[in-house]
Design a protein around this motif. Structure first.
Motif, PDB file in Angstrom:
ATOM      1  N   GLN A 130       0.828  -1.209   0.000  1.00  0.00           N
ATOM      2  CA  GLN A 130       0.000   0.000   0.000  1.00  0.00           C
ATOM      3  C   GLN A 130       0.860   1.255   0.000  1.00  0.00           C
ATOM      4  N   ASN A 131       1.977   1.238   0.755  1.00  0.00           N
ATOM      5  CA  ASN A 131       2.828   2.422   0.870  1.00  0.00           C
ATOM      6  C   ASN A 131       3.991   2.418  -0.112  1.00  0.00           C
ATOM      7  N   ARG A 132       4.042   1.400  -0.984  1.00  0.00           N
ATOM      8  CA  ARG A 132       5.089   1.289  -2.000  1.00  0.00           C
ATOM      9  C   ARG A 132       6.484   1.284  -1.368  1.00  0.00           C
ATOM     10  N   VAL A 133       6.619   0.489  -0.298  1.00  0.00           N
ATOM     11  CA  VAL A 133       7.894   0.325   0.396  1.00  0.00           C
ATOM     12  C   VAL A 133       8.328  -1.135   0.279  1.00  0.00           C
ATOM     13  N   ALA A 134       9.457  -1.374  -0.355  1.00  0.00           N
ATOM     14  CA  ALA A 134       9.986  -2.734  -0.469  1.00  0.00           C
ATOM     15  C   ALA A 134      10.571  -3.159   0.878  1.00  0.00           C
ATOM     16  N   LEU A 135      10.452  -4.445   1.196  1.00  0.00           N
ATOM     17  CA  LEU A 135      10.983  -4.984   2.443  1.00  0.00           C
ATOM     18  C   LEU A 135      12.102  -5.968   2.151  1.00  0.00           C
ATOM     19  N   MET A 136      13.221  -5.804   2.833  1.00  0.00           N
ATOM     20  CA  MET A 136      14.281  -6.812   2.763  1.00  0.00           C
ATOM     21  C   MET A 136      14.951  -6.899   4.143  1.00  0.00           C
ATOM     22  N   ASN A 137      15.378  -8.112   4.505  1.00  0.00           N
ATOM     23  CA  ASN A 137      16.011  -8.320   5.803  1.00  0.00           C
ATOM     24  C   ASN A 137      17.134  -9.340   5.658  1.00  0.00           C
ATOM     25  N   PHE A 138      18.009  -9.399   6.688  1.00  0.00           N
ATOM     26  CA  PHE A 138      19.181 -10.279   6.582  1.00  0.00           C
ATOM     27  C   PHE A 138      19.402 -11.133   7.833  1.00  0.00           C
ATOM     28  N   HIS A 139      18.540 -11.041   8.792  1.00  0.00           N
ATOM     29  CA  HIS A 139      18.354 -11.897   9.946  1.00  0.00           C
ATOM     30  C   HIS A 139      19.565 -12.739  10.363  1.00  0.00           C
ATOM     31  N   THR A 140      19.494 -14.075  10.212  1.00  0.00           N
ATOM     32  CA  THR A 140      20.560 -14.926  10.757  1.00  0.00           C
ATOM     33  C   THR A 140      21.870 -14.804   9.986  1.00  0.00           C
ATOM     34  N   ALA A 141      21.820 -14.395   8.721  1.00  0.00           N
ATOM     35  CA  ALA A 141      23.066 -14.143   7.983  1.00  0.00           C
ATOM     36  C   ALA A 141      23.777 -12.932   8.566  1.00  0.00           C
ATOM     37  N   LEU A 142      23.013 -11.964   9.042  1.00  0.00           N
ATOM     38  CA  LEU A 142      23.591 -10.811   9.733  1.00  0.00           C
ATOM     39  C   LEU A 142      24.080 -11.223  11.116  1.00  0.00           C
ATOM     40  N   ASP A 143      23.307 -12.048  11.819  1.00  0.00           N
ATOM     41  CA  ASP A 143      23.679 -12.499  13.168  1.00  0.00           C
ATOM     42  C   ASP A 143      25.087 -13.079  13.212  1.00  0.00           C
ATOM     43  N   VAL A 144      25.436 -13.888  12.217  1.00  0.00           N
ATOM     44  CA  VAL A 144      26.723 -14.603  12.250  1.00  0.00           C
ATOM     45  C   VAL A 144      27.854 -13.834  11.576  1.00  0.00           C
ATOM     46  N   SER A 145      27.556 -12.663  11.035  1.00  0.00           N
ATOM     47  CA  SER A 145      28.551 -11.910  10.265  1.00  0.00           C
ATOM     48  C   SER A 145      29.612 -11.284  11.166  1.00  0.00           C
ATOM     49  N   LYS A 146      30.754 -10.966  10.551  1.00  0.00           N
ATOM     50  CA  LYS A 146      31.843 -10.325  11.284  1.00  0.00           C
ATOM     51  C   LYS A 146      31.438  -8.933  11.760  1.00  0.00           C
ATOM     52  N   ARG A 147      30.600  -8.263  10.983  1.00  0.00           N
ATOM     53  CA  ARG A 147      30.163  -6.929  11.385  1.00  0.00           C
ATOM     54  C   ARG A 147      29.329  -6.995  12.663  1.00  0.00           C
ATOM     55  N   ALA A 148      28.410  -7.948  12.725  1.00  0.00           N
ATOM     56  CA  ALA A 148      27.539  -8.066  13.896  1.00  0.00           C
ATOM     57  C   ALA A 148      28.316  -8.528  15.122  1.00  0.00           C
ATOM     58  N   GLN A 149      29.361  -9.314  14.914  1.00  0.00           N
ATOM     59  CA  GLN A 149      30.154  -9.824  16.041  1.00  0.00           C
ATOM     60  C   GLN A 149      30.743  -8.695  16.879  1.00  0.00           C
TER      61      GLN A 149
END
Length: 309
Positions: A130-149
């Motif tokens: 309705q608001n023309r907003v695309a959704l994307m997420n990175f959940h567990t791939a982000l959790d285990v990443s070096k950046r999140a660590q």
């Protein structure tokens, strides 16, 4: 006979005049073009940072709602893709909302306008379209990443040398939980009380603490969100304490009685820094910083004593 210096030179010997019109048509150095993104190219750039193969098999990640070919001029970032966050992203002029958590883990069985998925499972998807907003997420791939660590160790001033407590199958350098050292003060080890107070000052919330506040803490495990089995591994590794988002009651009871101190920040409190991690990643892949906005979701709940009447 001396040559008359005033004698005019033949036309063929005259210095050619510049054609001003021609000069204006000469090619000029091209201005450096700004890097442009579509929804699909932004997703592809972020998937290079947080690959699908790093995510859990049950997870939903990447682009879940949206048209890949549409251009992206502004991006909003949040921890959760709530209906409120989607509407806020639209108000900010963002055409994409990038989050840590997905809008669903199993496909909604109904779609209707509502303020929450508690009222309609597909309310978030409906709001995004309705608001023309695309959704994307990175959940567990982000959790285990070096950046999140680095998120919790850096915030709490802990020394993290890169040792992951539960590595993923594909890499020992990625995974859940971080083994950290607690810097001493004037040669004295910090206490559990000092570490807990540091959590309060950095996160603005009082954590739930299991253990003797006076005990020294030298080695600490950190874990975003739910601790899962990281608490037991931390105990096996000889850690003095674990700082996590949350832990099941009986696990916390058993581990604390076995000598492991526990600081529970709150699931969302521990993961809110990931919004900043995602925002930095989006900038690092080339999206203009001025086009990135973080939606604050830190006020979803509060303790009664923090309310002043």
């Amino acid at each position: 006979m001396a040559k008359d210096k005033s004698e005019k030179k033949p036309a063929s010997e005259k210095k050619p005049l510049k054609d001003k019109a021609l000069t204006r048509r000469l090619p000029k150095p091209l201005a450096k073009a700004d890097k442009t993104f579509t929804v699909a190219s932004l997703e592809a750039a972020l998937l290079r940072e947080y690959p699908r193969e790093d995510a859990e098999s049950w997870d939903v990640m990447g682009l879940t709602v949206g048209e890949g070919g549409l251009p992206v001029t502004k991006v909003a970032v949040a921890l959760d893709p709530t209906v409120e966050a989607i509407r806020k992203a639209a108000d900010l002029g963002a055409s994409v909302l990038v989050t840590h958590h997905p809008p669903y883990l199993s496909g909604p069985d109904s779609f209707a306008p509502a303020d929450s998925v508690a009222q309609s499972p597909g309310a978030g998807v409906w709001a995004a379209i309705q608001n023309r907003v695309a959704l994307m997420n990175f959940h567990t791939a982000l959790d285990v990443s070096k950046r999140a660590q680095l998120a919790l160790p850096q915030i709490l001033g802990l020394k993290y040398a890169g040792q992951v407590i539960e590595p993923v199958a594909s890499s020992k350098r990625k995974g859940y939980g971080q083994l950290c050292e607690v810097p001493s003060h004037d040669g004295k080890a910090q206490t559990l009380s000092e570490l807990a107070h540091r959590c309060v000052s950095n996160f603005g919330r009082a954590p739930k603490v299991w253990g003797d506040f006076a005990r020294p803490v030298k080695t600490v495990a950190t874990a975003l969100g739910s601790a899962g089995d990281i608490g037991r591994r931390a105990l096996e590794l000889g850690c003095d304490c674990i700082v996590c988002g949350e832990m099941k009651y009986h696990s916390a009871l058993d581990l604390s009685q076995a000598g492991l101190a526990i600081i529970e920040l709150g699931h969302d409190v521990s993961e809110l820094p990931l919004a900043a991690v995602l925002a930095k990643t989006i900038a690092d892949v080339g999206f203009p910083k001025e086009g990135i906005a973080i939606i604050d979701q830190s006020a979803n709940w509060s303790y009664p004593e923090t309310i002043r009447l």
